[in-house]
Design a protein around this motif. Structure first.
Motif, PDB file in Angstrom:
ATOM      1  N   CYS A  20      28.457  35.582 -71.141  1.00 47.33           N
ATOM      2  CA  CYS A  20      29.320  36.593 -70.525  1.00 47.33           C
ATOM      3  C   CYS A  20      29.934  36.089 -69.232  1.00 47.33           C
ATOM      4  O   CYS A  20      30.369  36.876 -68.405  1.00 47.33           O
ATOM      5  CB  CYS A  20      28.529  37.877 -70.282  1.00 47.33           C
ATOM      6  SG  CYS A  20      27.118  37.696 -69.188  1.00 47.33           S
ATOM      7  N   VAL A  92      35.315  37.216 -76.923  1.00 48.38           N
ATOM      8  CA  VAL A  92      35.160  38.374 -77.796  1.00 48.38           C
ATOM      9  C   VAL A  92      34.471  39.477 -77.007  1.00 48.38           C
ATOM     10  O   VAL A  92      33.305  39.339 -76.635  1.00 48.38           O
ATOM     11  CB  VAL A  92      34.340  38.026 -79.056  1.00 48.38           C
ATOM     12  CG1 VAL A  92      34.219  39.258 -79.957  1.00 48.38           C
ATOM     13  CG2 VAL A  92      34.971  36.872 -79.817  1.00 48.38           C
ATOM     14  N   GLU A  93      35.201  40.527 -76.707  1.00 49.61           N
ATOM     15  CA  GLU A  93      34.657  41.667 -75.960  1.00 49.61           C
ATOM     16  C   GLU A  93      33.992  41.225 -74.648  1.00 49.61           C
ATOM     17  O   GLU A  93      32.914  41.686 -74.280  1.00 49.61           O
ATOM     18  CB  GLU A  93      33.666  42.455 -76.823  1.00 49.61           C
ATOM     19  CG  GLU A  93      34.312  43.122 -78.028  1.00 49.61           C
ATOM     20  CD  GLU A  93      33.354  44.070 -78.739  1.00 49.61           C
ATOM     21  OE1 GLU A  93      32.212  44.219 -78.264  1.00 49.61           O
ATOM     22  OE2 GLU A  93      33.767  44.655 -79.741  1.00 49.61           O
ATOM     23  N   ALA A 156      27.973  44.395 -72.494  1.00 49.86           N
ATOM     24  CA  ALA A 156      28.136  44.689 -73.917  1.00 49.86           C
ATOM     25  C   ALA A 156      26.942  44.129 -74.670  1.00 49.86           C
ATOM     26  O   ALA A 156      26.421  43.062 -74.315  1.00 49.86           O
ATOM     27  CB  ALA A 156      29.435  44.073 -74.442  1.00 49.86           C
ATOM     28  N   PRO A 179      28.535  38.418 -79.434  1.00 58.21           N
ATOM     29  CA  PRO A 179      28.643  39.862 -79.242  1.00 58.21           C
ATOM     30  C   PRO A 179      28.137  40.598 -80.474  1.00 58.21           C
ATOM     31  O   PRO A 179      28.395  40.171 -81.612  1.00 58.21           O
ATOM     32  CB  PRO A 179      30.144  40.081 -79.025  1.00 58.21           C
ATOM     33  CG  PRO A 179      30.795  38.891 -79.631  1.00 58.21           C
ATOM     34  CD  PRO A 179      29.858  37.760 -79.431  1.00 58.21           C
ATOM     35  N   THR A 181      28.942  43.385 -81.954  1.00 61.52           N
ATOM     36  CA  THR A 181      29.902  43.985 -82.881  1.00 61.52           C
ATOM     37  C   THR A 181      30.505  42.971 -83.858  1.00 61.52           C
ATOM     38  O   THR A 181      30.862  43.318 -84.971  1.00 61.52           O
ATOM     39  CB  THR A 181      31.044  44.671 -82.114  1.00 61.52           C
ATOM     40  OG1 THR A 181      31.624  43.733 -81.194  1.00 61.52           O
ATOM     41  CG2 THR A 181      30.539  45.877 -81.344  1.00 61.52           C
ATOM     42  N   ASP A 182      30.621  41.713 -83.448  1.00 63.20           N
ATOM     43  CA  ASP A 182      31.212  40.680 -84.296  1.00 63.20           C
ATOM     44  C   ASP A 182      30.169  39.695 -84.830  1.00 63.20           C
ATOM     45  O   ASP A 182      30.505  38.612 -85.288  1.00 63.20           O
ATOM     46  CB  ASP A 182      32.283  39.897 -83.511  1.00 63.20           C
ATOM     47  CG  ASP A 182      33.540  40.714 -83.283  1.00 63.20           C
ATOM     48  OD1 ASP A 182      33.471  41.946 -83.406  1.00 63.20           O
ATOM     49  OD2 ASP A 182      34.585  40.118 -82.984  1.00 63.20           O
TER      50      ASP A 182
END
Length: 201
Positions: A20, A92-93, A156, A179, A181-182
């Protein structure tokens, strides 16, 4: 806390921060350093990178990383361990997915099961949850895998997968941090990364 437990927690936190950007505000932009390409002189403790093949003879392994990813040899060296990281090109995010290979010195005679149990304990302490565990092989060697999600105290949620094996040289930790979500997009590339891992004489 034992020295080995402290080392494991340090490695866990460092790569989570790297994913991050390390500061919670912006994604880190790693730059290639400390590496040699095929056909050039190779300094000591430096890998040879040919296309997507990463060969680190001083550390005793080679691995093929995904197209477009950036290798960062000796990303986190320490007195009893070293980490080579491989960063995805995309954010990504707010996270920068990464894979890593860690070589950690172990007490003489430590078995794979003992090493794995230690790592599971670290994950439980950090995540306050029970990780998924399974068995697999890496370069013909018996290995263990764990997968877990970290959600607290970060911007996240992220998922981490770690594969462990033990050799005379060290305890190996081959990991993926992405991440949440992915996460499914990275499972196959990570399996290919692990399957390409080869121990060198």
């Amino acid at each position: 806390m034992t020295r080995y437990l402290f080392t494991a927690i340090l490695a866990f936190v460092t790569l989570a921060l790297a994913a991050c950007g390390g500061n919670g505000d912006e994604v880190a932009q790693p730059t290639a350093a400390g590496q040699a390409t095929a056909g050039t002189a190779t300094p000591m403790n430096t890998p040879v990178i040919t296309d997507n093949l990463f060969e680190f003879k001083d550390k005793g392994y080679s691995v093929s990383f995904p197209e477009g990813w950036l290798p960062m040899p000796n990303y986190l060296p320490g007195p009893n361990f070293s980490i080579d990281a491989f960063f995805a090109p995309e954010e990504v995010e707010g996270l920068q997915p990464n894979m890593a290979v860690t070589c950690e010195g172990l007490p003489e005679g430590m078995t794979l099961e003992e090493y794995f149990d230690l790592k599971v304990e670290v994950v439980k302490q950090v995540t306050k949850a029970e990780p998924e565990t399974s068995s697999r092989e890496v370069d013909g060697q018996e290995a263990r895998q764990l997968r877990y999600t970290r959600e607290k105290n970060i911007d996240a949620p992220m998922e981490k997968t770690e594969v462990f094996l033990v050799t005379e040289r060290c305890g190996w930790d081959i990991s993926l941090t992405v991440p949440f979500t992915d996460r499914a997009d990275y499972h196959e590339p990570f399996d290919q990364f692990v399957d390409s891992f080869h121990l060198l004489p």
